[in-house]
Design a protein around this motif. Structure first.
Motif, PDB file in Angstrom:
ATOM      1  N   VAL A  18       0.838  -1.204   0.000  1.00 17.60           N
ATOM      2  CA  VAL A  18       0.000   0.000   0.000  1.00 17.60           C
ATOM      3  C   VAL A  18       0.872   1.252   0.000  1.00 17.60           C
ATOM      4  CG1 VAL A  18      -1.669   1.339   1.361  1.00 17.60           C
ATOM      5  CG2 VAL A  18      -1.992  -1.128   1.064  1.00 17.60           C
ATOM      6  N   HIS A  19       1.942   1.234   0.784  1.00 19.62           N
ATOM      7  CA  HIS A  19       2.873   2.372   0.797  1.00 19.62           C
ATOM      8  C   HIS A  19       3.459   2.607  -0.600  1.00 19.62           C
ATOM      9  CE1 HIS A  19       3.923   2.562   5.392  1.00 19.62           C
ATOM     10  NE2 HIS A  19       2.695   2.960   5.115  1.00 19.62           N
ATOM     11  N   ALA A  20       3.830   1.536  -1.269  1.00 18.22           N
ATOM     12  CA  ALA A  20       4.415   1.667  -2.611  1.00 18.22           C
ATOM     13  C   ALA A  20       3.401   2.269  -3.582  1.00 18.22           C
ATOM     14  CB  ALA A  20       4.883   0.303  -3.100  1.00 18.22           C
ATOM     15  N   ILE A  21       2.151   1.855  -3.462  1.00 17.32           N
ATOM     16  CA  ILE A  21       1.106   2.403  -4.332  1.00 17.32           C
ATOM     17  C   ILE A  21       0.892   3.886  -4.031  1.00 17.32           C
ATOM     18  CG2 ILE A  21      -1.396   2.358  -4.737  1.00 17.32           C
ATOM     19  CD1 ILE A  21      -1.190  -0.711  -4.613  1.00 17.32           C
ATOM     20  N   CYS A  22       0.859   4.244  -2.746  1.00 16.78           N
ATOM     21  CA  CYS A  22       0.686   5.659  -2.370  1.00 16.78           C
ATOM     22  C   CYS A  22       1.844   6.498  -2.908  1.00 16.78           C
ATOM     23  CB  CYS A  22       0.581   5.785  -0.849  1.00 16.78           C
ATOM     24  SG  CYS A  22      -0.931   5.100  -0.154  1.00 16.78           S
ATOM     25  N   HIS A  50     -16.891  -7.158   5.341  1.00 14.62           N
ATOM     26  CA  HIS A  50     -16.313  -6.122   4.476  1.00 14.62           C
ATOM     27  C   HIS A  50     -15.034  -6.584   3.778  1.00 14.62           C
ATOM     28  CE1 HIS A  50     -18.463  -2.777   6.991  1.00 14.62           C
ATOM     29  NE2 HIS A  50     -19.289  -3.472   6.207  1.00 14.62           N
ATOM     30  N   GLY A  51     -14.536  -7.760   4.118  1.00 16.37           N
ATOM     31  CA  GLY A  51     -13.328  -8.253   3.470  1.00 16.37           C
ATOM     32  C   GLY A  51     -12.318  -8.770   4.465  1.00 16.37           C
ATOM     33  N   ASP A  52     -11.090  -8.935   4.001  1.00 18.68           N
ATOM     34  CA  ASP A  52     -10.024  -9.496   4.829  1.00 18.68           C
ATOM     35  C   ASP A  52      -9.142  -8.431   5.476  1.00 18.68           C
ATOM     36  OD1 ASP A  52     -10.758 -12.139   4.088  1.00 18.68           O
ATOM     37  OD2 ASP A  52      -9.672 -11.883   2.197  1.00 18.68           O
ATOM     38  N   MET A  53      -8.967  -7.307   4.800  1.00 18.11           N
ATOM     39  CA  MET A  53      -8.127  -6.221   5.299  1.00 18.11           C
ATOM     40  C   MET A  53      -8.741  -4.886   4.908  1.00 18.11           C
ATOM     41  SD  MET A  53      -4.238  -7.453   4.413  1.00 18.11           S
ATOM     42  CE  MET A  53      -3.524  -8.933   5.133  1.00 18.11           C
ATOM     43  N   ALA A  54      -8.365  -3.849   5.624  1.00 20.11           N
ATOM     44  CA  ALA A  54      -8.820  -2.495   5.294  1.00 20.11           C
ATOM     45  C   ALA A  54      -7.659  -1.537   5.487  1.00 20.11           C
ATOM     46  CB  ALA A  54      -9.990  -2.102   6.197  1.00 20.11           C
ATOM     47  N   THR A  55      -7.648  -0.478   4.679  1.00 21.79           N
ATOM     48  CA  THR A  55      -6.618   0.556   4.853  1.00 21.79           C
ATOM     49  C   THR A  55      -7.262   1.939   4.881  1.00 21.79           C
ATOM     50  OG1 THR A  55      -4.601   1.551   3.965  1.00 21.79           O
ATOM     51  CG2 THR A  55      -6.141   0.636   2.362  1.00 21.79           C
ATOM     52  N   ASN A  56      -6.687   2.794   5.684  1.00 19.18           N
ATOM     53  CA  ASN A  56      -7.157   4.173   5.847  1.00 19.18           C
ATOM     54  C   ASN A  56      -6.369   5.149   4.972  1.00 19.18           C
ATOM     55  OD1 ASN A  56      -4.670   4.114   7.082  1.00 19.18           O
ATOM     56  ND2 ASN A  56      -5.300   5.245   8.909  1.00 19.18           N
ATOM     57  N   ALA A  57      -5.592   4.623   4.013  1.00 22.26           N
ATOM     58  CA  ALA A  57      -4.635   5.443   3.257  1.00 22.26           C
ATOM     59  C   ALA A  57      -5.263   6.708   2.693  1.00 22.26           C
ATOM     60  CB  ALA A  57      -4.018   4.606   2.130  1.00 22.26           C
TER      61      ALA A  57
END
Length: 598
Positions: A18-22, A50-57
């Motif tokens: 996720v960091h790499a995408i951001c 809602h799924g397996d993981m969530a991110t607040n990015a």
């Protein structure tokens, strides 16, 4: 020798992605340089649907990116959909990003457990940083009681958790041996000394310690000194009796702690701060005075309940309010002796001088008002370089079948820690003392903690571990005669199992729970909350027991399928994953992982 290698971490891996995408989106859209990605987290969603993981990015970066959170979330989601681990991505509400991962991820997560073995969940986030944890620190005036027990277990489990997360931990006990209470102890012991010499002492006077635990101290003094102490004035015999009583009380306390398998690295004497030829309290006061943190002044009368160290006079005051406290604090009493707080400041300055900048104190329920002043003191003596976290451990209500337990005959005032351990065992005490957040009052029912039922959390978790080993024994008899008996050999044997065949939703849920363990360890270590491990283990055991029960009703889900060696090996690998994680978590909590229940 323990394996200290940090194991793979699925959530950390996804966070890196996720960091790499951001970063890629930032470069594409020309975000300002130096945007802080540390606020971005990847975590399990509160609602599993809602799924397996969530991110607040998108939520935390939108302002810096000068974008609407929802629009930024859509950009990040578009790139996440191309990730090899991701099956689907949904943007919810104002910009939360929910991820569902491919089934293969969970098979690989189980392989990570099998590959790491006992090191699974171990983390390097601590970076070998030195941490000083001061816990128990009961006054050396008698045996430990149930309230001390909770703080002892909490502190010890916290130390083990921090070590498992990669910190260099010092377990410290601060002996309060310089206050008025140890003089009361000496006078109480002197009474028992007179009794040991044959004197009829009658009822123990009000204000002295009445417990029978001081009888051996009196007998030891009589054996060592005969009747010589009787001819001395109090000023002469009191230090002799006090030193003997404190030494014997500390041996008793260490024995009580050992019954819970608790052992400190350092026992630091408060008295040593002022009697070692190098008065560290005076030195600390001079140090603070030189930097302008002490002044002569008067304090206003305290509001509400009286304060033990308040005196209406001009005196030396520490500028605690300059460091976040509500009021400045006195350091020297009118008789010239130091306040408890003055010694505590010197003690924490000495910790800082020993190289500790990460400090944790475990306080009892009645010390909540002490937090701000101690944090202020640490800031002052370390120039803000050290941080003190204070964890309050709330009261324990001791019950038997729902009814309050009466006080102990041995202590005369309370139920002792040793009596509780002797009745229900160390495992039950340790686990149940952690099966509630430290700042919540705990009901400890002596009858319920030895029940063999789902309602008894420690039994249910240990039974999960024992059930796993029972499955291994049955598998050797019925289908897999060459299944190794030792954990290491069994791990190696099962590492190549076809775990991708674990596709039932209940099996996948169990694999997802196993994958969560390393992240839970890191989060618990950062928050200084070992109770999270107890909660996690109970949930893991519950899912394991539920799957076993499901196999009784649906034969195709049984762990051992006689005509399908491949699925049997896959399910045994899953059981091994559960057994390994249960054993790991129980070890951090200081609780045994039995291979069978009797």
């Amino acid at each position: 020798m323990a394996d200290t290698t940090a194991s793979p971490h699925l959530f950390a891996d996804m966070l890196t992605r996720v960091h790499a995408i951001c970063a890629a989106v930032a470069a594409e859209d020309n975000w300002p340089a130096g945007i802080d990605l540390s606020r971005v987290v990847v975590e399990p969603p509160r609602d599993a649907s809602h799924g397996d993981m969530a991110t607040n990015a998108a939520m935390v970066l939108a302002k810096d990116a000068k974008a609407k959170p929802r629009e930024l979330a859509d950009k990040i989601a578009e790139r996440l959909r191309a990730d090899a681990l991701v099956a689907s991505v949904d943007v919810a509400g104002p910009g939360f990003i929910n991820l569902t991962l491919k089934p293969q991820v969970w098979a690989d997560a189980l392989r990570a457990v099998l590959a790491a073995g006992s090191a699974y969940g171990r983390s390097g986030i601590g970076g070998d940083e030195k941490v000083n944890v001061e816990y128990v620190s009961a006054n050396p005036t008698g045996p430990m009681h149930v309230g001390h027990c909770r703080g002892a277990v909490f502190g010890d489990a916290l130390c083990s958790l921090l070590q498992f997360a990669g910190f260099d931990v010092c377990r410290e006990y601060y002996i309060n041996d310089a206050g008025a209470q140890v003089d009361v102890l000496a006078r109480s012991a002197f009474l028992r000394y007179r009794e040991a010499l044959g004197e009829e002492i009658g009822a123990i006077p009000e204000g002295l310690y009445p417990g029978d635990y001081l009888v051996p101290v009196g007998e030891a003094l009589a054996k060592e000194h005969g009747d010589k102490l009787l001819t001395m004035p109090e000023a002469a015999w009191l230090p002799v009796v006090r030193d003997k009583a404190i030494a014997m009380m500390m041996e008793m306390i260490k024995g009580d702690l050992a019954a819970l398998n608790i052992h400190h690295d350092v026992f630091f004497s408060e008295r040593s701060l002022i009697t070692s030829g190098n008065n560290k309290v005076a030195e600390t006061i001079d140090f603070l005075r030189a930097k302008g943190d002490i002044y002569e002044g008067r304090l206003p009368p305290p509001k509400g309940k009286p304060v033990e160290d308040y005196e209406d006079r001009e005196q030396s005051l520490f500028r605690a309010t300059a460091y976040g406290d509500d009021v400045d604090r006195p350091l020297i009493k009118s008789d010239g002796s130091y306040t408890y707080f003055a010694s505590d400041i010197a003690n924490h300055r000495y910790k800082f001088e020993r190289g500790f900048t990460n400090l944790i104190d475990v306080f009892g329920a009645d010390h909540g008002g002490y937090i701000k002043r101690m944090q202020a003191a640490v800031k002052a003596v370390s120039a803000g370089k050290a941080v003190l976290d204070v964890k309050i451990v709330q009261l324990v209500k001791l019950l038997r079948d729902g009814e309050p337990v009466k006080m102990s005959k041995r202590s005369g005032e309370f139920v002792t820690l040793r009596e509780v351990v002797d009745e229900v065992g160390s495992d039950a005490v340790r686990f149940m003392m952690l099966f509630r957040k430290n700042d919540a009052v705990l009901d400890f029912d002596l009858a319920k903690v030895i029940e063999q039922s789902k309602d008894n959390a420690v039994f249910y978790v240990q039974y999960g571990h024992a059930r796993g080993h029972s499955i291994f024994r049955n598998a050797r008899e019925e289908a897999v005669p060459d299944l190794p008996e030792t954990d290491e050999a069994r791990l190696a044997y099962l590492r190549n199992a076809a775990v991708e065949r674990l596709t039932d939703p209940a099996e996948l849920d169990l694999l997802k729970r196993l994958a969560l363990y390393p992240r839970m360890i890191e989060a618990a270590a950062i928050a200084h909350e070992p109770h999270r491990i107890a909660f996690y283990l109970y949930d893991l055991a519950s899912e394991f027991h539920a799957l076993w029960t499901k196999g009784r009703d649906l034969p195709y889900l049984r762990f051992i399928i006689n005509n399908d060696a491949e699925i049997t090996r896959a399910r045994l690998a899953m059981v091994q994953g559960v057994v390994s994680v249960l054993a790991s978590g129980l070890a951090v909590l200081g609780v045994q992982a039995p291979t069978e229940m009797r």
